[in-house]
Design a protein around this motif. Structure first.
Motif, short mmCIF file in Angstrom:
data_model
loop_
_atom_site.label_atom_id
_atom_site.label_comp_id
_atom_site.label_asym_id
_atom_site.label_seq_id
_atom_site.Cartn_x
_atom_site.Cartn_y
_atom_site.Cartn_z
N ASP A 48 -0.48 36.38 -64.07
CA ASP A 48 0.40 36.94 -64.98
C ASP A 48 -0.02 35.34 -65.89
O ASP A 48 0.16 34.42 -65.52
N GLU B 174 1.25 46.23 -65.23
CA GLU B 174 -0.34 45.88 -64.74
C GLU B 174 0.17 46.89 -63.17
O GLU B 174 -0.29 47.66 -62.85
N GLU C 102 2.27 49.55 -62.52
CA GLU C 102 1.50 51.08 -62.77
C GLU C 102 0.89 51.09 -60.92
O GLU C 102 1.31 52.82 -61.04
#
Length: 530
Positions: free
Chosen positions: A185, A204, A207
């Motif tokens: 990240d 992300e 999710e």
């Protein structure tokens, strides 16, 4: 032992073991009754009380001692420490009753490297500075095999008979895993790493926790039955869940977290014949003065509503006939979190709404002692022996790890109860006794080993009603887990379930972290070792 054929339908001798169900249930009911009143001479004063001597509690004790704080008490209701990492013994070799390996840590897991270094596990460092595991502590080769339609095959993926499409999908899945291994990240954090608290919390990643691993595969057009079996096995192996019920985040964590980088391979496994029981013995050995086996925390009480004035802990003996009290500055609750509202008065009086989100799976484990390794067709005996068409996980060849290829053998068989309802699974587990579970184990193994009933000499069975936290979709990045980690005044929590992953590394991290928080509050100028 001489070969002795059992009469048809007759089972070999053995013992039924398990967590102290009766005492545990008694504590749950006791928490709803009036507090125990103790005479003044039944109270002791100590700086810290640790509740639970599983890996998290033992790790917390280790960290306190490292900092020079030895004035603590460690309560454990069982007659042995270690929780699901405890081990047993046979006339052949010691044997695990639960967790049986630890992946080799990387150099970034400093505290875990120190612990394993104390056991002489390492033989140096590689070019990156990661520890190299000495050969005698690595899983013995061959590591894995799988039984399918009468024959054993090498490895866990069923290559024999795989179609071109099966292999294409396997490669596509491996490429997805490799992408997540390389992913970082904006802050440079990996997608998946150990401990999980150091993984990225990027949107992300979060999710992935909203859907199951099986759904994640299907969304990518990956529908190969062989690939789905591999994913399902991984979830059953680490989490006691089917892939249809496992968070995709947790499922991908299984495949990606133990690979340090894009150019790396998965870290090797460290093991002993007795599994993680070897680590339990090492952690517990210095605690003869502080460890109270057969004593369970009945009630944890803040001295004042804000929790600033210290804490009282009332403990009862395993027989329920004796009680004693401890006045402490701090408490580390290292038992499974579902027990907290039955023991902690403030949580009993105001039960947190998030508690039902903590779900635990049930397991049966059997250690089978044989007069010699069982016969089988195909690829030879491996450390991990998996049955493709079985609800069990197969078995670990415990005596094989010791190098015993001939003569008496011990197989450790694992069976996760992956029912949709954890309560139903526990009922099924506990309603069956030693003989029923011994018969299930033999029937499960007989297709792969037709001579198993002639070879077996003893079958001991362990039942784990609340064996491990279940990372169902929504739990890893949901509110419940984060809320449960928060201290309540002088009460700190430490258990692998706070990570949502039932792994040794997570229990070790949570116990060490809670101890460091306590040390800071008590004025110890200690830097973190994590």
């Amino acid at each position: 032992p001489p070969r002795v054929e059992l009469p048809p339908g007759e089972l070999p001798p053995g013992e039924l073991l398990g967590a102290s169900v009766e005492l545990g249930h008694a504590l749950r009911h006791a928490g709803q009754s009036a507090s125990v009143e103790l005479a003044d001479d039944r109270w002791e004063t100590t700086r810290v009380v640790i509740v639970g001597a599983g890996i998290a509690g033992l790790s917390a004790a280790r960290r306190l001692s490292q900092a020079g704080l030895d004035d603590f008490v460690l309560l454990e209701l069982e007659p042995q420490p270690g929780g699901t990492s405890r081990s047993g013994s046979t006339p052949v070799v010691p044997c695990p009753w639960g967790a049986h390996y630890v992946p080799a840590p990387t150099r970034h897991q400093r505290a875990l490297c120190d612990l394993l270094g104390e056991l002489g596990v390492f033989a140096g460092q590689d070019a990156l500075g990661d520890p190299i595991v000495a050969e005698q502590f690595r899983v013995r080769a061959p590591e894995e095999r799988v039984f399918y339609k009468g024959f054993w095959q090498e490895g866990l993926y069923l290559h024999e008979g795989a179609s071109a499409e099966d292999l294409r999908q396997l490669q596509a899945f491996q490429q997805e895993v490799a992408r997540w291994v390389a992913w970082r990240d904006a802050a440079g954090r990996p997608a998946f790493t150990l401990p999980m608290a150091r993984s990225s919390d990027d949107a992300e990643l979060r999710e992935l926790d909203r859907i199951s691993l099986a759904d994640w595969l299907r969304q990518r057009g990956l529908d190969s039955p062989r690939l789905h079996w591999l994913a399902d096995y991984a979830c059953r192996d680490d989490y006691g869940l089917r892939s249809e019920a496992t968070s995709a985040w947790a499922g991908l964590f299984y495949f990606a977290a133990r690979v340090p980088g894009a150019e790396s391979h998965s870290r090797p496994f460290i093991t002993w014949p007795e599994g993680n029981g070897r680590l339990v013995r090492h952690l517990a050995a210095p605690l003869a003065r502080q460890l109270r086996l057969g004593w369970a925390a009945r009630e944890v009480i803040h001295h004042d509503a804000a929790g600033r004035g210290g804490m009282d802990v009332i403990a009862i003996s395993g027989t329920g006939q004796a009680a004693r009290g401890y006045r402490a500055d701090r408490v580390i609750f290292a038992a499974p979190h579902f027990l907290a509202p039955y023991v902690v008065r403030s949580l009993r009086d105001a039960r947190p709404a998030y508690l039902p989100d903590f779900q635990y799976g049930a397991w049966a484990v059997a250690n089978l002692t044989l007069d010699q390794p069982p016969a089988g067709r195909g690829f030879p005996l491996a450390w991990d022996n998996v049955l493709y068409e079985s609800p069990s996980l197969g078995y670990v060849a415990t005596s094989y790890q010791r190098g015993l290829d001939h003569g008496p053998a011990v197989l450790t068989w694992y069976y996760p109860l992956c029912d949709e309802s954890p309560e139903h699974a526990r009922q099924r587990l506990l309603q069956a006794g030693r003989d029923e579970w011994a018969e299930v184990a033999l029937a499960d193994l007989q297709p792969a080993h037709p001579d198993i009933r002639q070879r077996v000499r003893r079958i001991d069975v362990m039942r784990w009603g609340h064996a491990m936290i279940r990372p169902v979709p929504g739990f890893i990045w949901g509110a419940a887990r984060e809320l449960a980690t928060r201290p309540l005044g002088g009460l700190h929590f430490a258990h692998s379930d706070l990570s949502g992953l039932p792994l040794f590394e997570e229990a070790f991290y949570r116990g060490t972290l809670a101890a460091e928080q306590v040390l800071m509050e008590l004025g110890y100028d200690e830097r973190t070792i994590l």
